[in-house]
Design a protein around this motif. Structure first.
Motif, PDB file in Angstrom:
ATOM      1  N   THR A   1      73.506   9.013  62.993  1.00  0.00           N
ATOM      2  CA  THR A   1      72.326   8.014  62.531  1.00  0.00           C
ATOM      3  C   THR A   1      71.932   8.583  60.736  1.00  0.00           C
ATOM      4  O   THR A   1      71.382   9.857  61.008  1.00  0.00           O
ATOM      5  N   PHE A   2      71.344   7.904  60.072  1.00  0.00           N
ATOM      6  CA  PHE A   2      71.194   8.009  58.623  1.00  0.00           C
ATOM      7  C   PHE A   2      69.505   7.525  58.861  1.00  0.00           C
ATOM      8  O   PHE A   2      69.420   6.341  58.423  1.00  0.00           O
ATOM      9  N   VAL A   3      69.583   8.294  57.956  1.00  0.00           N
ATOM     10  CA  VAL A   3      67.080   7.410  57.450  1.00  0.00           C
ATOM     11  C   VAL A   3      67.818   7.026  56.205  1.00  0.00           C
ATOM     12  O   VAL A   3      67.575   8.088  55.889  1.00  0.00           O
TER      13      VAL A   3
ATOM     14  N   LEU B   1      67.438   4.723  47.955  1.00  0.00           N
ATOM     15  CA  LEU B   1      69.109   5.326  48.050  1.00  0.00           C
ATOM     16  C   LEU B   1      69.566   6.826  49.481  1.00  0.00           C
ATOM     17  O   LEU B   1      71.150   7.007  49.303  1.00  0.00           O
ATOM     18  N   ARG B   2      67.756   7.512  48.473  1.00  0.00           N
ATOM     19  CA  ARG B   2      68.383   8.881  49.242  1.00  0.00           C
ATOM     20  C   ARG B   2      68.590   9.029  50.621  1.00  0.00           C
ATOM     21  O   ARG B   2      68.340   8.329  50.924  1.00  0.00           O
ATOM     22  N   ILE B   3      69.108   9.783  51.391  1.00  0.00           N
ATOM     23  CA  ILE B   3      69.195  10.552  52.658  1.00  0.00           C
ATOM     24  C   ILE B   3      67.912  10.691  52.796  1.00  0.00           C
ATOM     25  O   ILE B   3      67.573  11.901  52.620  1.00  0.00           O
ATOM     26  N   LEU B   4      67.448  10.362  54.554  1.00  0.00           N
ATOM     27  CA  LEU B   4      65.490  11.750  54.761  1.00  0.00           C
ATOM     28  C   LEU B   4      65.962  12.313  56.235  1.00  0.00           C
ATOM     29  O   LEU B   4      65.833  12.674  56.062  1.00  0.00           O
ATOM     30  N   ALA B   5      67.081  11.909  56.618  1.00  0.00           N
ATOM     31  CA  ALA B   5      66.779  11.933  57.585  1.00  0.00           C
ATOM     32  C   ALA B   5      68.848  11.803  57.992  1.00  0.00           C
ATOM     33  O   ALA B   5      69.407  10.818  57.719  1.00  0.00           O
TER      34      ALA B   5
END
Length: 183
Positions: free
Chosen positions: A143-145, A150-154
């Motif tokens: 799972t990507f947050v 558009l940057r990955i936060l988690a």
């Protein structure tokens, strides 16, 4: 064109054949694919919104069904956070659409979550999602947050038999917004 070239083109300057892992702070790849709602170009669809991007190994599995129902039931909460949800599955979009329609009928909930079709595994490879690794034959889930820029936060990764928690995803979103993690 070789798969490595396609991936490098989708992620200029951030992906290499050796790394194959998206990290917090990376720009999520600009992917295009057919989905349960038609063709989607990811950056156009997600830009300006928080996005939860997740995979499931196959339609019709107990965990995938439970995840989709739980996420659909929490859709209003995600919308209140300005968050969109998108799934990924290695089946064709028609199979996914038929599965979601049947699931909506059984669960009595509208599932307005687009699911990208990834029959050839190209998107899973770009995103570093191993449905089965060389070390283990256990399917994996990620799972990507993703932030509005558009940057990955988690990123979370776990055995596909583990269900996602909409409450945990909402907690992470609230914490990241409060901390200005997307700034």
């Amino acid at each position: 064109m070789r798969p490595e070239d396609i991936i490098a083109q989708a992620m200029p300057g951030t992906w290499s054949a050796e790394s194959r892992m998206l990290m917090v702070g990376d720009v999520f790849p600009d992917i295009w694919a057919d989905s349960t709602v038609g063709g989607i170009e990811f950056h156009d669809w997600a830009r300006g919104h928080y996005t939860i991007f997740f995979n499931h190994a196959s339609a019709y599995s107990d965990v995938a069904e439970a995840d989709m129902v739980a996420l659909a039931q929490a859709q209003a909460d995600f919308s209140a956070h300005g968050t969109r949800l998108m799934g990924l599955c290695q089946s064709d979009s028609l199979t996914e659409r038929m599965w979601l329609d049947a699931l909506e009928e059984r669960a009595g909930v509208e599932i307005a979550i687009p699911v990208l079709s990834d029959e050839d595994g190209r998107i899973a490879e770009i995103c570093g999602i191993d449905t089965q690794t060389r070390r283990s034959r256990m399917p994996k889930a990620k799972t990507f947050v993703i932030g509005p820029d558009l940057r990955i936060l988690a990123v979370s990764a776990y055995a596909a038999a583990v269900r996602r928690s909409p409450q945990e995803l909402l907690r992470m979103l609230a914490a990241m917004r409060a901390a200005g993690a997307d700034a």
